[in-house]
Design an enzyme around this catalytic site. Structure first.
Site, short mmCIF file in Angstrom:
data_model
loop_
_atom_site.label_atom_id
_atom_site.label_comp_id
_atom_site.label_asym_id
_atom_site.label_seq_id
_atom_site.Cartn_x
_atom_site.Cartn_y
_atom_site.Cartn_z
N ARG A 119 -27.30 -78.60 -13.08
CA ARG A 119 -25.78 -78.33 -12.60
C ARG A 119 -24.60 -78.29 -13.84
O ARG A 119 -23.53 -78.18 -13.39
CB ARG A 119 -25.73 -80.16 -11.97
CG ARG A 119 -25.69 -80.49 -9.95
CD ARG A 119 -25.86 -81.49 -9.72
NE ARG A 119 -26.49 -82.33 -10.43
CZ ARG A 119 -27.19 -83.09 -9.52
NH1 ARG A 119 -26.40 -83.98 -9.00
NH2 ARG A 119 -28.12 -84.33 -9.95
N ASP A 148 -32.77 -77.80 -24.78
CA ASP A 148 -33.04 -79.06 -26.16
C ASP A 148 -34.44 -78.84 -26.42
O ASP A 148 -35.15 -77.81 -27.51
CB ASP A 148 -32.73 -80.16 -25.45
CG ASP A 148 -33.17 -81.60 -26.09
OD1 ASP A 148 -32.52 -81.44 -26.83
OD2 ASP A 148 -33.76 -82.51 -24.79
P1 5GP Z 1 -34.56 -78.58 -22.34
O1 5GP Z 1 -35.56 -78.62 -20.94
O2 5GP Z 1 -34.40 -77.19 -23.58
O3 5GP Z 1 -35.34 -79.54 -23.38
O4 5GP Z 1 -33.86 -79.30 -21.56
C1 5GP Z 1 -32.59 -78.57 -21.11
C2 5GP Z 1 -32.01 -79.83 -20.29
O5 5GP Z 1 -32.16 -81.37 -20.87
C3 5GP Z 1 -30.46 -79.26 -20.24
O6 5GP Z 1 -30.15 -78.47 -19.33
C4 5GP Z 1 -29.76 -80.53 -19.97
O7 5GP Z 1 -29.76 -80.45 -18.85
C5 5GP Z 1 -30.85 -81.52 -20.63
N1 5GP Z 1 -30.23 -82.35 -21.85
C6 5GP Z 1 -30.59 -81.84 -23.55
N2 5GP Z 1 -29.83 -82.93 -23.53
C7 5GP Z 1 -28.61 -83.28 -23.34
C8 5GP Z 1 -27.91 -84.12 -23.73
O8 5GP Z 1 -27.76 -84.14 -25.05
N3 5GP Z 1 -26.78 -84.62 -22.71
C9 5GP Z 1 -27.14 -84.20 -21.24
N4 5GP Z 1 -26.30 -84.44 -21.13
N5 5GP Z 1 -28.00 -82.96 -21.00
C10 5GP Z 1 -29.21 -83.31 -21.70
#
Ligand code: 5GP
Ligand code: MG
Length: 182
Positions: free
Chosen positions: A44, A107
Site C-alpha cells: 500500500r 530497503d
Molecule cells: P525491502 O523488501 O526492500 O526490504 O522492503 C521494502 C518494503 O519495506 C517497503 O516497500 C516498505 O513497505 C517497507 N519499509 C522498509 N523501510 C521502511 C521504512 O523506513 N518505513 C516504512 N514505513 N516502511 C519501510
C-alpha cells in the site's frame, strides 16, 4: 487527547516532495516507454507517490494505464520478514508493455526484486523502477538491485508519512518524517 499528538520530525516537506516528483518526471521524459505504457504501484505504501507521479506525468502525454499489485513483506514490525507474498496481482495485461514499477522505499531490495521478476515473468517487454526513497545502506547482498528513478536517498532510519506507515498509522501525512521516541 494527549496520545493523538503527532511526534514526527519532518525529513522532507510536502513542497520538497512535489519538487522531486517533478524532477523525476523530467528524468522519465528522456526514456522511451513504448506504445503501451503501464504504471504499477506496489500497495500500500506507494499510493500517494503514484497519485502525484501520474498527475505530473500528464504533461508527457503518454497515457499510462494505471494498476496496482499488493505485496507483503512486512508483518507489522519494522524489519523485513524475509518472505514476499503476492496478495493481489495486477489486472491489466502487461504482455509486451513497458512497465514502470512504483514503490515507496527500497530497503533490503527483496520486495522490488520480487516485483520486477514477477512482471518480467508475465511477459512485459521492458520494466523500469521508480522508488520514492532509497536506503542503500540496508541493501542485502542477496538483492543487489538499484532503482532507475529515486526520489530521495535516506539514512537507515524508519520513516513514515506520504503513504508510508508504522503499524498502519501516519500514511496520511503529506510529508515524510521520523517518529520521535517517547
Ligand atoms: P525491502 O523488501 O526492500 O526490504 O522492503 C521494502 C518494503 O519495506 C517497503 O516497500 C516498505 O513497505 C517497507 N519499509 C522498509 N523501510 C521502511 C521504512 O523506513 N518505513 C516504512 N514505513 N516502511 C519501510
Ligand atoms: Mg511497500
Amino acid at each position: 487527547m494527549e496520545q493523538m499528538k503527532r511526534h514526527v520530525d519532518v525529513m522532507f516537506s510536502a513542497a520538497e516532495i512535489q519538487q522531486r516528483v517533478a524532477a523525476i518526471v523530467d528524468e522519465m521524459a528522456e526514456h522511451d516507454c513504448g506504445k503501451r505504457f503501464v504504471m504499477v504501484g506496489v500497495l500500500r505504501g506507494s499510493f500517494m507517490f503514484l497519485a502525484d507521479l501520474v498527475r505530473e506525468i500528464d504533461r508527457l502525454q503518454r497515457e499510462p494505464h494505471i494498476d496496482f499489485m499488493t505485496l507483503e513483506s512486512y508483518h507489522g514490525g519494522t524489519e523485513s520478514s524475509g518472505v514476499v507474498r503476492l496478495r493481489k496481482d495486477v489486472s491489466v495485461d502487461v504482455r509486451g508493455a513497458h512497465v514502470l514499477l512504483v514503490d515507496d522505499i527500497l530497503d533490503s531490495g527483496r520486495t522490488l526484486t520480487f516485483a520486477v521478476r514477477h512482471i518480467e515473468n508475465k511477459g512485459a517487454a521492458h520494466v523500469r523502477t521508480c522508488v520514492l526513497l532509497d536506503k542503500p545502506e540496508r541493501r542485502s547482498p542477496d538483492f543487489p538491485i538499484s532503482a532507475d528513478h529515486v526520489g530521495f536517498t535516506v539514512p537507515d532510519k524508519f520513516v513514515v508519512g506520504y503513504g508510508l506507515d508504522a503499524d498502519n498509522r501516519f500514511r496520511e501525512l503529506p510529508y515524510i518524517g521520523v517518529v520521535r521516541d517517547g
